[in-house]
Design a protein around this motif. Structure first.
Motif, PDB file in Angstrom:
ATOM      1  N   VAL A 107       0.950  -1.196  -0.154  1.00  0.00           N
ATOM      2  CA  VAL A 107      -0.026  -0.075   0.035  1.00  0.00           C
ATOM      3  C   VAL A 107       0.853   1.445   0.018  1.00  0.00           C
ATOM      4  N   VAL A 108       1.900   1.288   0.620  1.00  0.00           N
ATOM      5  CA  VAL A 108       2.800   2.345   1.065  1.00  0.00           C
ATOM      6  C   VAL A 108       3.456   2.512  -0.518  1.00  0.00           C
ATOM      7  N   TYR A 109       4.018   1.588  -1.190  1.00  0.00           N
ATOM      8  CA  TYR A 109       4.676   1.677  -2.235  1.00  0.00           C
ATOM      9  C   TYR A 109       3.643   2.248  -3.344  1.00  0.00           C
ATOM     10  N   GLY A 110       2.524   1.916  -3.277  1.00  0.00           N
ATOM     11  CA  GLY A 110       1.464   2.268  -4.182  1.00  0.00           C
ATOM     12  C   GLY A 110       1.348   3.839  -3.832  1.00  0.00           C
ATOM     13  N   LEU A 111       1.366   4.179  -2.730  1.00  0.00           N
ATOM     14  CA  LEU A 111       1.073   5.506  -2.400  1.00  0.00           C
ATOM     15  C   LEU A 111       2.274   6.580  -2.782  1.00  0.00           C
ATOM     16  N   LEU A 112       3.276   5.751  -2.732  1.00  0.00           N
ATOM     17  CA  LEU A 112       4.527   6.542  -3.151  1.00  0.00           C
ATOM     18  C   LEU A 112       4.619   6.812  -4.613  1.00  0.00           C
ATOM     19  N   LEU A 113       3.949   5.621  -5.344  1.00  0.00           N
ATOM     20  CA  LEU A 113       3.961   5.920  -6.769  1.00  0.00           C
ATOM     21  C   LEU A 113       3.001   6.930  -7.432  1.00  0.00           C
ATOM     22  N   ALA A 114       1.871   7.042  -6.480  1.00  0.00           N
ATOM     23  CA  ALA A 114       0.989   8.075  -6.824  1.00  0.00           C
ATOM     24  C   ALA A 114       1.673   9.515  -6.527  1.00  0.00           C
ATOM     25  N   ALA A 115       2.364   9.490  -5.158  1.00  0.00           N
ATOM     26  CA  ALA A 115       2.703  10.823  -5.002  1.00  0.00           C
ATOM     27  C   ALA A 115       3.773  11.463  -5.944  1.00  0.00           C
ATOM     28  N   LEU A 116       4.768  10.519  -6.583  1.00  0.00           N
ATOM     29  CA  LEU A 116       5.684  10.688  -7.324  1.00  0.00           C
ATOM     30  C   LEU A 116       4.726  11.496  -8.757  1.00  0.00           C
ATOM     31  N   LEU A 117       4.149  10.598  -9.169  1.00  0.00           N
ATOM     32  CA  LEU A 117       3.382  10.981 -10.669  1.00  0.00           C
ATOM     33  C   LEU A 117       2.397  12.333 -10.421  1.00  0.00           C
ATOM     34  N   TRP A 118       1.902  12.518  -9.317  1.00  0.00           N
ATOM     35  CA  TRP A 118       1.081  13.627  -9.107  1.00  0.00           C
ATOM     36  C   TRP A 118       1.727  14.616  -7.983  1.00  0.00           C
ATOM     37  N   ARG A 119       3.000  14.714  -7.756  1.00  0.00           N
ATOM     38  CA  ARG A 119       3.535  15.491  -7.238  1.00  0.00           C
ATOM     39  C   ARG A 119       2.985  15.997  -5.660  1.00  0.00           C
ATOM     40  N   LYS A 120       2.732  14.758  -5.004  1.00  0.00           N
ATOM     41  CA  LYS A 120       2.234  15.259  -3.777  1.00  0.00           C
ATOM     42  C   LYS A 120       3.268  15.278  -2.616  1.00  0.00           C
ATOM     43  N   ASP A 121       3.885  16.207  -2.233  1.00  0.00           N
ATOM     44  CA  ASP A 121       5.133  16.339  -1.266  1.00  0.00           C
ATOM     45  C   ASP A 121       4.745  15.619  -0.242  1.00  0.00           C
ATOM     46  N   PHE A 122       3.878  16.063   0.622  1.00  0.00           N
ATOM     47  CA  PHE A 122       3.473  15.491   1.999  1.00  0.00           C
ATOM     48  C   PHE A 122       3.558  13.774   1.892  1.00  0.00           C
ATOM     49  N   LEU A 123       2.802  13.421   1.068  1.00  0.00           N
ATOM     50  CA  LEU A 123       2.573  12.060   0.838  1.00  0.00           C
ATOM     51  C   LEU A 123       3.788  11.445   0.679  1.00  0.00           C
ATOM     52  N   ALA A 124       4.665  11.844  -0.358  1.00  0.00           N
ATOM     53  CA  ALA A 124       5.947  11.252  -0.629  1.00  0.00           C
ATOM     54  C   ALA A 124       6.921  11.311   0.517  1.00  0.00           C
ATOM     55  N   SER A 125       6.865  12.233   1.316  1.00  0.00           N
ATOM     56  CA  SER A 125       7.701  12.602   2.422  1.00  0.00           C
ATOM     57  C   SER A 125       7.422  11.481   3.416  1.00  0.00           C
ATOM     58  N   PHE A 126       5.907  11.303   3.683  1.00  0.00           N
ATOM     59  CA  PHE A 126       5.566  10.239   4.733  1.00  0.00           C
ATOM     60  C   PHE A 126       6.074   8.875   4.065  1.00  0.00           C
ATOM     61  N   CYS A 127       5.963   8.400   2.690  1.00  0.00           N
ATOM     62  CA  CYS A 127       6.223   7.364   2.374  1.00  0.00           C
ATOM     63  C   CYS A 127       7.748   7.009   2.534  1.00  0.00           C
ATOM     64  N   TYR A 128       8.521   7.926   2.198  1.00  0.00           N
ATOM     65  CA  TYR A 128      10.240   8.115   2.285  1.00  0.00           C
ATOM     66  C   TYR A 128      10.374   7.408   3.666  1.00  0.00           C
ATOM     67  N   ALA A 129      10.097   8.142   4.642  1.00  0.00           N
ATOM     68  CA  ALA A 129      10.133   7.793   6.141  1.00  0.00           C
ATOM     69  C   ALA A 129       9.716   6.555   6.459  1.00  0.00           C
ATOM     70  N   SER A 130       8.414   6.116   6.117  1.00  0.00           N
ATOM     71  CA  SER A 130       7.980   4.863   6.477  1.00  0.00           C
ATOM     72  C   SER A 130       8.372   3.770   5.749  1.00  0.00           C
ATOM     73  N   ILE A 131       8.915   3.936   4.440  1.00  0.00           N
ATOM     74  CA  ILE A 131       9.576   2.691   3.920  1.00  0.00           C
ATOM     75  C   ILE A 131      11.070   2.691   4.239  1.00  0.00           C
ATOM     76  N   GLY A 132      11.559   3.576   4.515  1.00  0.00           N
ATOM     77  CA  GLY A 132      13.117   3.490   5.112  1.00  0.00           C
ATOM     78  C   GLY A 132      13.023   3.295   6.399  1.00  0.00           C
TER      79      GLY A 132
END
Length: 264
Positions: free
Chosen positions: A64-89
């Motif tokens: 789910v988190v990787y799916g959210l990150l893909l969406a955040a990267l494609l649609w440039r959602k900075d908060f969501l991308a930041s959340f995913c970086y921290a949670s994945i790492g």
């Protein structure tokens, strides 16, 4: 699209693929669906308590988190991308720690997924992520770790139809001799507490039966818990110890259809 963003998308797709593969194995391999089962390596890791949280395979929220990150990267959602970086790492570091410290065994596929997660986090942190997103992701990982540490421990046994189908066996060797006898499963299984290997008093109020394998990591860990239990309640708890090796080299009684578990 920048090279950094393209790299993140490729890594995210790799993470989706690896997590999807691990989830498929977790859900389709009956040996892995019960925590604690498995002979070693991938089976030991994917079948351990650290592969689940509240009964849910941890790779499921990972997908789910990787799916959210893909969406955040494609649609440039900075908060969501930041959340995913921290949670994945953070999750990658936590599960590497679990394999090194708790399990002392490694699954190459899991380690590959964690390597991808660390790479995603490192590249993502170069993108000037939002502090609030990072804090939310770190909190999510902290909650995951707490849930695995303090939450319900997954069942490490399974009652199968094959086991239930057996009729009443003849007098078992475990009840031979003089001494105190205890019976289970409606009298179909009987044990002589006085003569069988045990820890604790033969006159203890509660008698537990442990089938174990000397080379099984889960059994080795459980022995410490059981020893501590008897030490805390020496007059109330007795544990009968019955070794059942699952390696064909040690146990010639394994059925021809049973592949066995070398090293167990």
């Amino acid at each position: 699209m920048s090279l950094r963003c393209s790299s993140l998308i490729v890594l995210t797709l790799c993470g989706l693929l690896l997590n999807g593969l691990l989830l498929f194995w977790k859900l389709t391999d009956p040996e892995l669906s019960v925590a604690g089962c498995g002979g070693g390596g991938c089976s030991a890791v994917l079948g351990s308590r650290w592969s689940q949280v509240f009964g849910i395979p941890v790779v499921a929220p990972g997908l789910v988190v990787y799916g959210l990150l893909l969406a955040a990267l494609l649609w440039r959602k900075d908060f969501l991308a930041s959340f995913c970086y921290a949670s994945i790492g953070g999750a990658a570091l936590w599960f590497i720690f679990a394999q090194v410290v708790f399990l002392r065994q490694f699954c190459p596929w899991c380690m590959a997924a964690h390597a991808v997660g660390c790479a995603v986090a490192c590249i993502g942190l170069m993108e000037k992520p939002l502090k609030a997103g990072l804090q939310s992701g770190a909190a999510a990982v902290f909650g995951l770790a707490l849930g695995q540490w303090y939450g319900p421990v997954p069942a490490t046994h399974r009652i199968t139809s094959e086991a239930q189908a057996h009729g009443t066996p003849p007098a078992a060797i475990h009840e031979r001799g003089e001494g105190r006898k205890v019976a289970y499963d409606g009298g179909r299984k009987s044990f002589n507490v006085s003569t069988l290997p045990r820890i604790g008093s033969a006159d203890a109020r509660h008698v537990l039966i442990e089938y174990h394998d000397f080379q099984c990591p889960a059994c080795r860990k459980m022995s410490g818990f059981l020893g501590a239990l008897v030490e805390k309640h020496p007059e109330d708890i007795c544990i009968i110890l019955l070794p059942v090796p699952l390696d064909r080299a040690c146990n010639s009684q394994l059925k021809p259809t049973d592949e066995g578990h070398p090293g167990s």
